[in-house]
Design a protein around this motif. Structure first.
Motif, short mmCIF file in Angstrom:
data_model
loop_
_atom_site.label_atom_id
_atom_site.label_comp_id
_atom_site.label_asym_id
_atom_site.label_seq_id
_atom_site.Cartn_x
_atom_site.Cartn_y
_atom_site.Cartn_z
N ASN A 23 15.13 -35.05 26.82
CA ASN A 23 13.73 -35.16 26.41
C ASN A 23 12.88 -35.48 27.63
OD1 ASN A 23 11.35 -35.46 25.07
ND2 ASN A 23 12.02 -37.10 23.73
N ASP A 24 11.87 -34.66 27.90
CA ASP A 24 11.01 -34.88 29.06
C ASP A 24 9.89 -35.87 28.79
OD1 ASP A 24 12.47 -33.17 30.70
OD2 ASP A 24 11.40 -31.42 29.94
N SER A 25 9.71 -36.26 27.52
CA SER A 25 8.69 -37.26 27.19
C SER A 25 9.38 -38.61 27.01
CB SER A 25 7.94 -36.86 25.92
OG SER A 25 8.77 -37.07 24.80
N PRO A 26 8.61 -39.70 27.03
CA PRO A 26 9.22 -41.02 26.89
C PRO A 26 9.58 -41.41 25.46
CG PRO A 26 6.86 -41.24 27.20
CD PRO A 26 7.19 -39.77 27.34
N SER A 27 9.47 -40.48 24.51
CA SER A 27 9.65 -40.81 23.10
C SER A 27 11.11 -40.96 22.67
CB SER A 27 8.97 -39.77 22.22
OG SER A 27 9.59 -38.51 22.41
N GLY A 28 12.06 -40.52 23.46
CA GLY A 28 13.45 -40.64 23.05
C GLY A 28 14.37 -39.86 23.95
N GLY A 29 15.65 -39.79 23.58
CA GLY A 29 16.66 -39.16 24.41
C GLY A 29 16.71 -37.66 24.32
N GLY A 30 16.06 -37.10 23.33
CA GLY A 30 16.07 -35.65 23.19
C GLY A 30 17.33 -35.17 22.52
N ALA A 31 17.47 -33.85 22.47
CA ALA A 31 18.61 -33.22 21.80
C ALA A 31 19.92 -33.64 22.47
CB ALA A 31 18.44 -31.71 21.84
N ARG A 32 20.91 -33.92 21.64
CA ARG A 32 22.22 -34.32 22.16
C ARG A 32 23.34 -33.61 21.43
NH1 ARG A 32 20.85 -40.44 21.36
NH2 ARG A 32 19.33 -39.44 20.05
N ASP A 33 23.02 -32.58 20.67
CA ASP A 33 23.99 -31.89 19.83
C ASP A 33 24.27 -30.49 20.35
OD1 ASP A 33 23.54 -34.13 18.24
OD2 ASP A 33 22.30 -33.06 16.79
N PHE A 34 25.47 -30.00 20.04
CA PHE A 34 25.79 -28.58 20.20
C PHE A 34 25.81 -27.99 18.81
CE2 PHE A 34 28.23 -27.70 24.41
CZ PHE A 34 27.05 -27.84 25.11
N ARG A 35 25.12 -26.90 18.63
CA ARG A 35 25.05 -26.24 17.33
C ARG A 35 25.99 -25.05 17.31
NH1 ARG A 35 21.31 -28.84 14.60
NH2 ARG A 35 19.79 -30.02 15.77
N TYR A 36 26.64 -24.89 16.16
CA TYR A 36 27.60 -23.80 15.96
C TYR A 36 27.11 -22.97 14.79
CZ TYR A 36 30.59 -26.43 19.11
OH TYR A 36 31.08 -27.09 20.21
N ARG A 37 26.88 -21.67 15.05
CA ARG A 37 26.36 -20.79 14.01
C ARG A 37 26.99 -19.41 14.13
NH1 ARG A 37 22.27 -22.22 17.28
NH2 ARG A 37 21.45 -20.71 18.70
N PRO A 38 27.15 -18.79 13.00
CA PRO A 38 26.80 -19.24 11.66
C PRO A 38 27.81 -20.27 11.13
CG PRO A 38 27.80 -17.07 11.52
CD PRO A 38 27.68 -17.41 12.99
N PHE A 39 27.30 -21.22 10.40
CA PHE A 39 28.12 -22.32 9.90
C PHE A 39 29.31 -21.81 9.09
CE2 PHE A 39 29.00 -25.42 6.45
CZ PHE A 39 29.49 -26.46 7.24
N ASP A 40 29.12 -20.78 8.29
CA ASP A 40 30.22 -20.31 7.44
C ASP A 40 31.39 -19.78 8.26
OD1 ASP A 40 28.89 -17.98 8.24
OD2 ASP A 40 28.91 -17.08 6.25
N ARG A 41 31.18 -19.36 9.50
CA ARG A 41 32.28 -18.92 10.37
C ARG A 41 33.03 -20.11 10.96
NH1 ARG A 41 34.70 -14.16 10.55
NH2 ARG A 41 34.21 -13.32 12.55
N PHE A 42 32.31 -21.21 11.20
CA PHE A 42 32.91 -22.37 11.86
C PHE A 42 33.41 -23.44 10.89
CE2 PHE A 42 30.47 -20.66 15.42
CZ PHE A 42 31.40 -20.77 16.44
N ASP A 43 32.90 -23.45 9.68
CA ASP A 43 33.23 -24.52 8.73
C ASP A 43 34.74 -24.68 8.55
OD1 ASP A 43 32.84 -26.56 6.82
OD2 ASP A 43 32.82 -25.11 5.19
N GLY A 44 35.44 -23.61 8.28
CA GLY A 44 36.89 -23.68 8.04
C GLY A 44 37.68 -24.16 9.24
N VAL A 45 37.35 -23.66 10.42
CA VAL A 45 38.12 -24.04 11.60
C VAL A 45 37.84 -25.50 11.98
CG1 VAL A 45 36.52 -23.21 13.41
CG2 VAL A 45 38.99 -23.22 13.83
N PHE A 46 36.59 -25.96 11.82
CA PHE A 46 36.32 -27.38 12.05
C PHE A 46 37.01 -28.24 10.99
CE2 PHE A 46 32.88 -26.32 15.05
CZ PHE A 46 33.05 -27.32 15.99
N ALA A 47 37.03 -27.80 9.74
CA ALA A 47 37.70 -28.56 8.68
C ALA A 47 39.19 -28.73 8.97
CB ALA A 47 37.48 -27.89 7.33
#
Length: 188
Positions: free
Chosen positions: A27-51
């Motif tokens: 985050n470039d502003s002082p309001s917080g840490g900013g994004a810290r996640d990795f997103r995996y899409r489409p969810f329906d392709r990843f749901d089973g392997v993560f489970a």
């Protein structure tokens, strides 16, 4: 890394802008840490392997479509190897989609894993590896690893396909599941 001692590998390419997520400084502003996640899409392709990879279940209260609800998160203890030879232990958590991002699951709070990304090794991927004993490892695979053929030939061949097509807009991502004999690569 020996191919037959690995059950599955989930990967996501690490782009230059992602590096700041590892230190909660995106985050470039002082309001917080900013994004810290990795997103995996489409969810329906990843749901089973993560489970399958993260067998623990934890419920958390979340707001979805303006209503407080209970969501099930996938969890597992994870080992994170570092370049100095040490290994830290954490709990890895994968969350289902939010209302705002309906088709995306996410690996939350990357900054809490003490990740030590490779430097000067070309493009690289963040890997979630489940080994033959069910242990989870969070590590990296780089173009240097590929060139040096440092991993099992099956793994090198698979990631050779990933690196063969540079991602144009967002990160290449996917998985190889040796138990279910499936693989999937999303080129972006």
């Amino acid at each position: 890394m020996v191919g037959n001692s690995v059950r599955r590998i989930i990967f996501r390419e690490v782009k230059e802008g992602d590096l700041r997520k590892f230190t909660a400084t995106s985050n470039d502003s002082p309001s917080g840490g900013g994004a810290r996640d990795f997103r995996y899409r489409p969810f329906d392709r990843f749901d089973g392997v993560f489970a399958r990879t993260l067998p623990g279940r934890k419920t958390e209260s979340r707001v979805r479509n303006g209503v407080r609800t209970t969501e099930t998160l996938y969890t597992a203890p994870v080992s994170v190897p570092h370049s100095n030879g040490s290994v830290s232990q954490h709990e890895l958590t994968f969350e289902p989609p939010t209302t705002a991002r309906v088709g995306e699951g996410r690996l939350a709070q990357l900054n809490k894993y003490d990740l030590d990304p490779p430097v000067g090794e070309g493009r690289f991927l963040l890997l979630i590896i489940e080994d033959g004993s069910g242990s989870i490892i969070l590590t990296f695979f780089s173009e240097k690893d590929l060139t040096g053929q440092l991993w099992h030939p099956t793994v090198n061949t698979f990631f050779g396909k990933v690196f063969a097509k540079p991602a144009k807009h967002s990160a290449n991502q996917g998985f190889i599941d040796f138990q279910h004999q499936t693989e999937w690569i999303k080129y972006k």
